[in-house]
Design a protein around this motif. Structure first.
Motif, short mmCIF file in Angstrom:
data_model
loop_
_atom_site.label_atom_id
_atom_site.label_comp_id
_atom_site.label_asym_id
_atom_site.label_seq_id
_atom_site.Cartn_x
_atom_site.Cartn_y
_atom_site.Cartn_z
N GLN A 51 13.57 6.06 -14.90
CA GLN A 51 12.32 5.87 -14.17
C GLN A 51 11.99 4.38 -14.12
O GLN A 51 11.83 3.74 -15.15
N PHE A 52 11.93 3.83 -12.89
CA PHE A 52 11.68 2.41 -12.72
C PHE A 52 10.27 2.10 -12.24
O PHE A 52 9.91 0.93 -12.13
N LEU A 53 9.49 3.13 -11.94
CA LEU A 53 8.14 2.94 -11.42
C LEU A 53 7.11 3.61 -12.32
O LEU A 53 7.36 4.68 -12.88
N GLU A 54 5.96 2.98 -12.43
CA GLU A 54 4.82 3.55 -13.15
C GLU A 54 3.63 3.55 -12.20
O GLU A 54 3.23 2.51 -11.69
N PHE A 55 3.04 4.73 -11.97
CA PHE A 55 2.00 4.89 -10.96
C PHE A 55 0.61 4.71 -11.55
O PHE A 55 0.34 5.15 -12.68
N ASP A 56 -0.26 4.08 -10.77
CA ASP A 56 -1.67 3.97 -11.17
C ASP A 56 -2.37 5.31 -10.97
O ASP A 56 -1.91 6.17 -10.21
N ASP A 57 -3.51 5.46 -11.64
CA ASP A 57 -4.27 6.72 -11.59
C ASP A 57 -4.89 6.92 -10.21
O ASP A 57 -5.43 5.98 -9.61
N LEU A 58 -4.82 8.16 -9.72
CA LEU A 58 -5.40 8.49 -8.42
C LEU A 58 -6.62 9.40 -8.55
O LEU A 58 -7.10 9.93 -7.55
N SER A 59 -7.13 9.57 -9.75
CA SER A 59 -8.19 10.58 -9.98
C SER A 59 -9.48 10.24 -9.25
O SER A 59 -10.26 11.14 -8.92
N LEU A 114 -10.20 13.04 1.05
CA LEU A 114 -10.59 13.47 2.39
C LEU A 114 -10.85 12.30 3.33
O LEU A 114 -11.27 12.50 4.46
N SER A 115 -10.60 11.09 2.87
CA SER A 115 -10.92 9.92 3.68
C SER A 115 -9.90 9.67 4.77
O SER A 115 -10.16 8.89 5.69
N GLY A 116 -8.73 10.29 4.69
CA GLY A 116 -7.68 10.05 5.67
C GLY A 116 -6.82 8.86 5.35
O GLY A 116 -5.93 8.51 6.13
N GLU A 117 -7.05 8.23 4.21
CA GLU A 117 -6.26 7.06 3.81
C GLU A 117 -6.19 6.98 2.29
O GLU A 117 -7.21 7.01 1.62
N ILE A 118 -4.98 6.93 1.76
CA ILE A 118 -4.79 6.84 0.31
C ILE A 118 -3.80 5.71 0.02
O ILE A 118 -2.73 5.65 0.62
N GLU A 119 -4.19 4.85 -0.89
CA GLU A 119 -3.29 3.78 -1.33
C GLU A 119 -2.66 4.16 -2.66
O GLU A 119 -3.37 4.38 -3.64
N VAL A 120 -1.35 4.28 -2.67
CA VAL A 120 -0.61 4.59 -3.89
C VAL A 120 -0.06 3.27 -4.44
O VAL A 120 0.72 2.59 -3.78
N THR A 121 -0.50 2.91 -5.62
CA THR A 121 -0.10 1.64 -6.22
C THR A 121 0.50 1.88 -7.60
O THR A 121 0.34 2.94 -8.20
#
Length: 340
Positions: A81-89, A94-101
């Motif tokens: 695993q080379f990636l660690e994801f930030d929390d999305l909680s 429902l905004s129609g836009e999500i930033e995955v960082t």
């Protein structure tokens, strides 16, 4: 002693009568009454308890316990695993836009993201993160309804992180459930969707722009135009003179705009907007249709290296390129048709 003798004698009498009289309960009950054994009251208490227990059991049996799916899940598909994801909680799904960082754990050369949603009409998508450079410590992926990479249902994103000849795979699942949003107006509860509702059937269809697709509560895009979002947030008195005031209220970030023009005479307006979004800049063309206050936003370009100190210069630079965006004619024609 007399009391004890009486009890012993009474007990013996009850046993004797039971053996001799069998089912004749009246005689036995009379003997019990003499000894102060109030069986009748005990039976009544038990009868009262039984219905209560039955009601509780019935309520438990009939109760449906709904297990809500988590808003997002992260599944490791490979041991490396080379990636660690930030929390999305805290993200508004429902905004129609999500930033995955997130951040890289090892040196990563490139990141690719595959999108699927079996519940959606959106096509499968594979996207290479062009803003990510080899060796970067952080990464960003934007899931957008208007880019057909975020819809109601189960959105699956598989992140491929390449490091030399190794690759790590991580699946991010985002569940978006359609909710009936309510709003209180003058003491009455009404559905927000019923206010200024976009009627898809009234919108034009063409071979160039495609057909309208619902992407959220009162939001839509077109199948042939990636990066377009149409909603109902227009302002009936919007003019080229008060665009700045309108954008200050709606954007909440640093911006510049240029080239305000009529879509058709008195039918609507269009203008270009350069805005900052964190460390990124986004260049868009905005459209408003006066007859129903439809408001369209078409993303033209996104990049980095622009701040509040040089945004004016970047606006001038991009203004020179307005005529060079190849798909802009299709979007312009679409809004001319919408305005009719």
């Amino acid at each position: 002693m007399k009391t004890i003798h009486k009890i012993l004698y009474g007990t013996f009498l009850i046993l004797f009568l039971s053996s001799c009289l069998g089912e004749n309960k009246e005689v036995i009950n009379d003997a019990k009454q003499e000894l102060g054994i109030v069986q009748k009251e005990v039976e009544e208490v038990e009868v009262k308890k039984t219905p209560d227990l039955e009601i509780q059991a019935s309520e438990i049996k009939d109760q449906k316990i709904e297990e809500k799916k988590p808003k997002f899940e992260i599944i490791k598909l490979t041991q490396d695993q080379f990636l660690e994801f930030d929390d999305l909680s805290e993200v508004d799904f429902l905004s129609g836009e999500i930033e995955v960082t997130g951040k890289t754990i090892e040196t990563v050369d490139k990141i690719k993201v595959n999108f699927t949603n079996e519940n959606s009409d959106f096509p499968d998508d594979s996207y290479l993160l062009t803003q990510f450079k080899s060796g970067d410590d952080i990464f960003l992926y934007r899931a957008l309804s208007r880019y057909e990479t975020l819809d109601f249902g189960e959105n699956k994103y598989v992140f491929f992180a390449y490091s030399g000849d190794k690759v790590s795979k991580t699946e991010l699942i985002i569940h978006v459930e359609k909710e009936e949003e309510k709003k209180e107006i003058e003491g009455e509860i009404v559905d927000v969707e019923k206010i200024d509702e976009i009627v898809v059937a009234d919108l034009p269809v063409s071979t160039d722009s495609g057909y309208p697709i619902q992407i959220g509560d009162n939001k839509l895009t077109y199948s042939g135009i990636k990066g377009l979002e149409i909603s109902k947030k227009g302002k009936s008195d919007l003019t080229c003179e008060n665009i700045t005031e309108f954008l200050q209220d709606s954007l909440g970030t640093w911006f510049y705009w240029n080239t305000c023009r009529d879509i058709e005479k008195d039918a609507g307006l269009s203008y270009f907007v350069l805005r900052l979004d964190g460390e990124k800049y986004i260049y868009e063309k905005h459209y408003i249709i006066f007859k129903d206050l439809s408001y369209g936003v078409y993303e033209l370009e996104m990049g980095t290296g622009v701040t509040k100190d040089n945004i004016a210069e970047k606006n001038t630079e991009l203004k020179e390129k307005n005529a060079d965006y190849p798909t802009l004619d299709i979007v312009d024609k679409l809004f001319i048709d919408v305005s009719k």
